[in-house]
Enzyme design. Structure first.
Site, PDB file in Angstrom:
ATOM      1  N   ASP A 111       0.861  -1.173   0.000  1.00 47.19           N
ATOM      2  CA  ASP A 111       0.000   0.000   0.000  1.00 47.19           C
ATOM      3  C   ASP A 111       0.901   1.229   0.000  1.00 47.19           C
ATOM      4  OD1 ASP A 111      -3.074   0.841   1.191  1.00 47.19           O
ATOM      5  OD2 ASP A 111      -1.447   2.272   1.492  1.00 47.19           O
ATOM      6  N   GLU A 159      -5.004   2.226  -3.848  1.00 48.37           N
ATOM      7  CA  GLU A 159      -3.546   2.277  -4.006  1.00 48.37           C
ATOM      8  C   GLU A 159      -2.922   1.083  -3.312  1.00 48.37           C
ATOM      9  OE1 GLU A 159      -4.598   2.949  -0.686  1.00 48.37           O
ATOM     10  OE2 GLU A 159      -2.692   4.008  -0.396  1.00 48.37           O
TER      11      GLU A 159
HETATM   12  P1  GH3 Z   1      -1.282   5.383   4.400  1.00 41.84           P
HETATM   13  O1  GH3 Z   1       0.199   5.589   4.423  1.00 41.84           O
HETATM   14  O2  GH3 Z   1      -1.834   5.147   5.765  1.00 41.84           O
HETATM   15  O3  GH3 Z   1      -1.668   4.317   3.478  1.00 41.84           O
HETATM   16  O4  GH3 Z   1      -1.882   6.742   3.908  1.00 41.84           O
HETATM   17  P2  GH3 Z   1      -2.760   7.010   2.642  1.00 41.84           P
HETATM   18  O5  GH3 Z   1      -2.963   8.466   2.505  1.00 41.84           O
HETATM   19  O6  GH3 Z   1      -2.153   6.325   1.486  1.00 41.84           O
HETATM   20  O7  GH3 Z   1      -4.058   6.226   3.022  1.00 41.84           O
HETATM   21  P3  GH3 Z   1      -5.579   6.402   2.773  1.00 41.84           P
HETATM   22  O8  GH3 Z   1      -6.107   5.004   2.696  1.00 41.84           O
HETATM   23  O9  GH3 Z   1      -6.154   7.310   3.786  1.00 41.84           O
HETATM   24  O10 GH3 Z   1      -5.730   7.090   1.373  1.00 41.84           O
HETATM   25  C1  GH3 Z   1      -5.736   6.397   0.200  1.00 41.84           C
HETATM   26  C2  GH3 Z   1      -6.042   7.365  -0.881  1.00 41.84           C
HETATM   27  O11 GH3 Z   1      -5.882   6.776  -2.168  1.00 41.84           O
HETATM   28  C3  GH3 Z   1      -7.444   7.884  -0.851  1.00 41.84           C
HETATM   29  C4  GH3 Z   1      -7.864   7.988  -2.276  1.00 41.84           C
HETATM   30  O12 GH3 Z   1      -8.128   9.312  -2.635  1.00 41.84           O
HETATM   31  C5  GH3 Z   1      -6.662   7.522  -3.057  1.00 41.84           C
HETATM   32  N1  GH3 Z   1      -7.023   6.705  -4.186  1.00 41.84           N
HETATM   33  C6  GH3 Z   1      -7.610   5.505  -4.217  1.00 41.84           C
HETATM   34  N2  GH3 Z   1      -7.793   5.062  -5.473  1.00 41.84           N
HETATM   35  C7  GH3 Z   1      -7.306   6.023  -6.291  1.00 41.84           C
HETATM   36  C8  GH3 Z   1      -7.213   6.178  -7.725  1.00 41.84           C
HETATM   37  O13 GH3 Z   1      -7.618   5.318  -8.503  1.00 41.84           O
HETATM   38  N3  GH3 Z   1      -6.646   7.308  -8.214  1.00 41.84           N
HETATM   39  C9  GH3 Z   1      -6.195   8.272  -7.358  1.00 41.84           C
HETATM   40  N4  GH3 Z   1      -5.644   9.346  -7.905  1.00 41.84           N
HETATM   41  N5  GH3 Z   1      -6.282   8.168  -6.033  1.00 41.84           N
HETATM   42  C10 GH3 Z   1      -6.828   7.074  -5.498  1.00 41.84           C
HETATM   43 MG    MG Z   2      -1.965   4.212   1.444  1.00 38.34          MG
HETATM   44 MG    MG Z   3      -4.930   2.103   1.331  1.00 40.10          MG
END
Ligand code: GH3
Ligand code: MG
Ligand code: MG
Length: 457
Positions: free
Chosen positions: A337, A380
């Protein structure tokens, strides 16, 4: 299936030849080569793709291997071509210095010094793609299963009750029989069958499972050297050890990793179409199958990254679980992740976030072994499946990946790191239980400060 094929083959090659050692010969060995530059070696005429005759030439994987050894050591190989019983007996009677394609067995040790294996012969079960409900060896109960007389694994097949074995004389005959529906399945070594499938464009024949009836057996190809000739043995072994992974990959690509998605040879098709109307029917059928395959390709990939999607990943994990459960075959599951990924979106916008995901996907697929699967599990988060890897090796593999990502200069965002959770298959695992363990490890990696790999078993 194409994947399974190439994966099994490369897995076996890679695991055998991970390191190349420089070729350093002792004085004694150098003198030996000077005095005995010519080595007689027994090789087979019909053992595609390792050693066989085509257009009156002896070619194959083993010939190329010997060519490299020859160029590195200065030894010259005088090849004596003959069927197995003939060359084996000549070797046994000390009429040949060496023999190729010999599998390790204890009783041969009296007169044989073996090199390490240059290839493990994977034996697989093949069926036609219209076979319904294939579910492991047991589902072949009562079906006609073809194999060849005198193959080395026959005594093991005979121990599987309820297999209706049908014996054939040659590889061509048996693959043809499967194509024509005379038998329901066949069990034989992968490279030989693959060669015939390609040659005859039998694209409706697929491999479904590697046969591993006994984990302890060593069904491998080695060079054998007369037991009294330890010097020659050590020279050949050094020659083998000095072949670089790169050369090995080239060799395996040339002889062993055929490409299933190659376009069909239309001149060949033309001749066949003239031949029989029945065949036209089956070709149309094949084309439809291919189209269907293309459609199903779409449903297994993640649109943004082109990696496997979650559905496909779950299917792949389940397949690995089934195989590992049955054959005691190790595999590891890695979940990663991205760290603080939300910041990327917040600071640079969603599109830049998408670009980072694509770059990560590329980094992952470029830096994994050919045998591994990688997919986007969601958002992600990515999952990597590493078949055949032992606990002792997986951590190093993942750490190198983690460092690659941490050192990578991403466009716009520059640096980004990821955290990794690793686990290995445990007997009794389900899809949920193994993913949960990897997820827990990932959680721990995040809690410990991110940009690190944690193993949870
Ligand atoms: P952590 O180190 O704890 O994983 O922090 P983080 O910010 O990565 O974790 P969090 O799960 O809070 O955030 C994940 C983010 O990933 C939120 C969302 O906006 C973003 N995300 C998820 N799928 C996609 C995508 O397909 N494209 C983009 N640009 N962003 C995405
Ligand atoms: Mg993350
Ligand atoms: Mg995540």
């Amino acid at each position: 299936m194409k994947l399974l094929f190439t994966q099994l083959l490369s897995l076996i090659l890679i695991s055998i030849h991970s390191y190349a050692l420089p070729l350093v010969l002792s004085e004694q060995e150098k003198v030996y080569i000077q005095k005995n530059p010519i080595v007689t070696i027994g090789m087979m005429p019909q053992f595609a793709t390792f050693s066989y005759i085509k257009h009156e030439k002896n070619i194959g994987f083993e010939h190329d291997l010997l060519h490299i050894i020859s160029s590195k050591t200065g030894l010259q190989f005088d090849k004596k071509i003959g069927d197995w019983p003939k060359i084996y007996n000549a070797f046994k009677k000390s009429n040949l210095d060496m023999i190729s394609s010999i599998a390790y067995t204890d009783y041969r040790s009296d007169f044989t010094l073996y090199t390490t294996p240059y290839y493990n012969i994977p034996v697989a079960i093949f069926i036609r793609d219209d076979y319904e409900n294939y579910d492991g060896l047991k589902s072949l109960k009562g079906k006609k299963v073809g194999t060849i007389k005198n193959v080395f694994f026959l005594y093991k097949l005979k121990r599987v009750p309820e297999l209706k074995l049908v014996y054939y004389e040659s590889y061509e005959e048996i693959v043809n029989a499967l194509f024509l529906g005379e038998i329901d399945a066949l069990i034989l070594n992968i490279p030989s069958v693959q060669t015939i499938i390609k040659k005859r464009a039998y694209t409706n024949i697929i491999d479904v499972e590697r046969l591993t009836l006994s984990q302890s057996s060593q069904e491998d190809l080695r060079f054998g050297i007369q037991s009294k000739n330890a010097l020659l043995h050590s020279i050949i072994q050094k020659g083998l050890d000095s072949i670089s992974e790169e050369d090995y990959t080239k060799l395996s690509e040339k002889w062993l990793l055929s490409n299933y998605s190659k376009p069909i040879d239309y001149t060949f098709l033309f001749a066949i179409i003239l031949g029989t109307i029945v065949f036209i029917g089956s070709i149309l059928y094949l084309i439809m199958k291919k189209k269907n395959k293309e459609l199903s390709q779409l449903s297994i990939t993640d649109k943004l990254t082109n990696l496997y999607n979650r559905r496909k990943l779950e299917e792949l994990i389940q397949t690995e679980i089934n195989r590992s459960e049955r054959f005691n075959y190790p595999f590891a599951l890695v979940m990663l992740d991205l760290d603080y990924f939300k910041d990327v979106n917040d600071t640079h916008g969603h599109e830049v976030g998408d670009m980072v995901l694509i770059e990560i996907a590329n980094l992952l697929s470029e830096n994994l072994r050919k045998t591994d699967f990688v997919g986007r599990f969601g958002g992600e988060e990515f999952i990597i499946i590493c078949p055949g890897i032992h606990e002792s090796q997986i951590y190093a593999l993942v750490e190198s990946l983690r460092i690659k990502i941490a050192d990578h200069k991403f466009e716009i965002v520059d640096n980004k790191t990821a955290s990794f959770g690793i686990t290995s298959f445990i007997k009794g695992d389900t899809l949920q239980s193994i993913i949960k363990r990897a997820d827990n490890a990932l959680y721990e990696a995040k809690n410990n400060g991110r940009n690190q790999s944690i193993i949870n078993n």
